[in-house]
Write a protein that holds these residues in place. Structure first.
Motif, PDB file in Angstrom:
ATOM      1  N   LEU A   1      47.504  52.036  30.516  1.00 24.86           N
ATOM      2  CA  LEU A   1      48.706  52.025  30.893  1.00 24.86           C
ATOM      3  C   LEU A   1      49.361  50.654  31.420  1.00 24.86           C
ATOM      4  O   LEU A   1      50.502  50.284  31.236  1.00 24.86           O
ATOM      5  CB  LEU A   1      48.951  53.058  31.998  1.00 24.86           C
ATOM      6  CG  LEU A   1      49.132  54.770  31.676  1.00 24.86           C
ATOM      7  CD1 LEU A   1      48.924  55.609  32.700  1.00 24.86           C
ATOM      8  CD2 LEU A   1      50.217  54.895  30.784  1.00 24.86           C
ATOM      9  N   ALA A   2      48.357  50.274  32.368  1.00 29.99           N
ATOM     10  CA  ALA A   2      48.761  48.966  32.717  1.00 29.99           C
ATOM     11  C   ALA A   2      48.970  47.829  31.708  1.00 29.99           C
ATOM     12  O   ALA A   2      49.665  46.886  31.665  1.00 29.99           O
ATOM     13  CB  ALA A   2      47.472  48.221  33.619  1.00 29.99           C
ATOM     14  N   ALA A   3      48.359  48.109  30.505  1.00 28.83           N
ATOM     15  CA  ALA A   3      48.387  47.039  29.237  1.00 28.83           C
ATOM     16  C   ALA A   3      49.701  47.345  28.586  1.00 28.83           C
ATOM     17  O   ALA A   3      50.465  46.327  28.246  1.00 28.83           O
ATOM     18  CB  ALA A   3      47.328  47.193  28.342  1.00 28.83           C
ATOM     19  N   LEU A   4      50.285  48.638  28.486  1.00 30.14           N
ATOM     20  CA  LEU A   4      51.428  48.882  27.938  1.00 30.14           C
ATOM     21  C   LEU A   4      52.508  48.545  28.630  1.00 30.14           C
ATOM     22  O   LEU A   4      53.782  47.978  28.174  1.00 30.14           O
ATOM     23  CB  LEU A   4      51.529  50.580  27.776  1.00 30.14           C
ATOM     24  CG  LEU A   4      50.734  51.135  26.640  1.00 30.14           C
ATOM     25  CD1 LEU A   4      50.962  52.450  26.649  1.00 30.14           C
ATOM     26  CD2 LEU A   4      50.969  50.238  25.316  1.00 30.14           C
ATOM     27  N   THR A   5      52.412  48.342  30.090  1.00 28.89           N
ATOM     28  CA  THR A   5      53.584  47.976  30.927  1.00 28.89           C
ATOM     29  C   THR A   5      53.762  46.422  30.766  1.00 28.89           C
ATOM     30  O   THR A   5      54.600  45.966  30.603  1.00 28.89           O
ATOM     31  CB  THR A   5      53.118  48.236  32.417  1.00 28.89           C
ATOM     32  OG1 THR A   5      53.129  49.349  32.761  1.00 28.89           O
ATOM     33  CG2 THR A   5      54.161  47.536  33.255  1.00 28.89           C
ATOM     34  N   SER A   6      52.269  45.678  30.578  1.00 29.52           N
ATOM     35  CA  SER A   6      52.639  44.340  30.354  1.00 29.52           C
ATOM     36  C   SER A   6      52.919  43.943  29.024  1.00 29.52           C
ATOM     37  O   SER A   6      53.886  42.838  29.005  1.00 29.52           O
ATOM     38  CB  SER A   6      50.982  43.733  30.519  1.00 29.52           C
ATOM     39  OG  SER A   6      50.981  42.487  30.009  1.00 29.52           O
ATOM     40  N   ILE A   7      52.943  44.649  28.026  1.00 26.01           N
ATOM     41  CA  ILE A   7      53.417  44.681  26.611  1.00 26.01           C
ATOM     42  C   ILE A   7      54.882  44.699  26.612  1.00 26.01           C
ATOM     43  O   ILE A   7      55.749  43.974  26.063  1.00 26.01           O
ATOM     44  CB  ILE A   7      52.628  45.481  25.516  1.00 26.01           C
ATOM     45  CG1 ILE A   7      51.357  44.773  25.490  1.00 26.01           C
ATOM     46  CG2 ILE A   7      53.746  45.236  24.415  1.00 26.01           C
ATOM     47  CD1 ILE A   7      50.257  45.886  24.566  1.00 26.01           C
ATOM     48  N   ARG A   8      55.232  45.848  27.399  1.00 25.03           N
ATOM     49  CA  ARG A   8      56.850  46.016  27.423  1.00 25.03           C
ATOM     50  C   ARG A   8      57.308  44.945  28.029  1.00 25.03           C
ATOM     51  O   ARG A   8      58.772  44.663  27.806  1.00 25.03           O
ATOM     52  CB  ARG A   8      57.021  47.241  28.165  1.00 25.03           C
ATOM     53  CG  ARG A   8      58.413  47.961  28.433  1.00 25.03           C
ATOM     54  CD  ARG A   8      58.901  48.261  27.108  1.00 25.03           C
ATOM     55  NE  ARG A   8      59.872  47.282  26.413  1.00 25.03           N
ATOM     56  CZ  ARG A   8      60.621  47.690  25.160  1.00 25.03           C
ATOM     57  NH1 ARG A   8      60.731  48.791  24.905  1.00 25.03           N
ATOM     58  NH2 ARG A   8      60.971  46.504  24.831  1.00 25.03           N
TER      59      ARG A   8
END
Length: 372
Positions: A247-254
């Motif tokens: 989830l943290a990685a998806l937040t960074s990508i977004r």
């Protein structure tokens, strides 16, 4: 406009072999570089991006891709010319290789495997196409085509019923929306102990590391994110793989594309990537999760990016602890991203090379014109 050069769709066996070569980083450096080129192209990377990855010319990258499309895995090994003329034609040699790769039982022979003597006898007497070849010459042919005597092992083929659909979707978004495609994966485990490697040193005086194989600091996982269009790689080191880290990685990508338009994230089928919270967060933030087929993580574009990370940061190292290793990883990522060339710069360099080639051709044609 001509279609961009891209490697054909890999089989599961080819993808797993390329992934193993790239992750281990052992053996011939030429073979490793070519494997990274093919794996990066299979993951949707463009020729300029691959050229930056392996620090090679774009024409060389295209040649490697074309040779792989023609020859398969045999194209990874350098071919040296020379020697006396061949006495066995190319067609006969190809027939020998094909026969050696077939189980003897399928050809009506009462064996479970070939020996050099049995294979030579079959080619000379029992095969539909008679080929006379000595045992030593047969051994050389098999060695050149990397057919060796080895133990039989099991192999994981992709059992995903949607394998072709998933690969087609990854190819589509990589070619049509490269600026909005990201890849996510974990690299590890990272351990704190001396790791052998290779490097330049005076002849007969290689660099030496202490022999210590105790893992006193536990293991870590590098969670990496790769932007396909921008050719940027970033990530963090975590203690373990988990849904919270995904989830943290998806937040960074977004956050890398804050305009709210849809983005596409390529990732494998790890359970930490497919939770209900992750899928809901993806739908809420207009993120399409493009999963690779089962046992086909080689289709993820980030896999090729982990090869240099292992080669230049992990191997040949003796880090004292995980914070020191993390600092080295982040320093390498900063250097890598700062030295990534912009597409406009690459286009200008291609135009300059084309101008130089045309100028050389014009000078070459001038003497013939004066003579005429």
């Amino acid at each position: 406009m001509a279609e961009p050069v891209r490697v054909r769709r890999l089989s599961d066996l080819e993808g797993q072999q390329l992934l193993r070569i790239t992750r281990r980083g052992t053996g011939s450096p030429i073979r490793l570089r070519r494997a990274m080129v093919v794996l990066a192209s299979a993951g949707g990377n463009t020729v300029p991006a691959i050229a930056r990855l392996v620090q090679a010319d774009e024409d060389t990258i295209r040649q490697v891709i074309h040779r792989f499309n023609e020859m398969g895995m045999a194209s990874l090994d350098p071919q040296w010319a020379g020697g006396r003329p061949r006495l066995i034609s190319s067609d006969e040699e190809q027939f020998i290789v094909e026969t050696a790769n077939i189980r003897p039982e399928k050809l009506g022979r009462p064996f479970t495997r070939w020996s050099i003597r049995k294979l030579a006898d079959h080619l000379r007497v029992h095969s539909a196409r008679r080929v006379r070849v000595g045992r030593e010459r047969l051994r050389q042919i098999l060695h050149r085509h990397r057919i060796t005597f080895q133990r039989i092992k099991t192999w994981k083929e992709s059992t995903d019923a949607d394998r072709d659909a998933k690969l087609a979707r990854i190819e589509h978004v990589s070619s049509q929306f490269p600026q909005r495609v990201f890849a996510l994966d974990e690299f590890g485990p990272l351990v704190i102990r001396p790791l052998a490697g290779a490097g330049w040193a005076p002849a007969g005086r290689p660099r030496r590391l202490p022999a210590n194989y105790r893992k006193l600091h536990g293991v870590r996982q590098f969670h990496g994110c790769y932007s396909l269009g921008d050719d940027q790689l970033w990530g963090v080191v975590r203690r373990r793989k988990s849904a919270a880290n995904t989830l943290a990685a998806l937040t960074s990508i977004r956050a890398a594309r804050p305009d709210g338009a849809p983005i596409y994230v390529i990732l494998d089928n790890l359970s930490a990537h497919k939770g209900l919270k992750i899928r809901r967060r993806a739908v809420r933030n207009k993120v399409e999760l493009c999963f690779t087929p089962t046992y086909a993580s080689w289709a993820n574009p980030i896999e090729a990016q982990f090869g240099p990370l292992r080669t230049f940061v992990i191997t040949g190292s003796n880090h004292p602890n995980h914070p020191a290793l993390t600092r080295r990883l982040q320093a390498y990522l900063r250097w890598r991203n700062a030295n990534a060339r912009h597409p406009d710069v690459l286009a200008a360099q291609r135009r300059e090379r084309a101008r130089i080639r045309s100028e050389r051709q014009r000078r070459w044609d001038q003497p013939a014109t004066r003579a005429a």
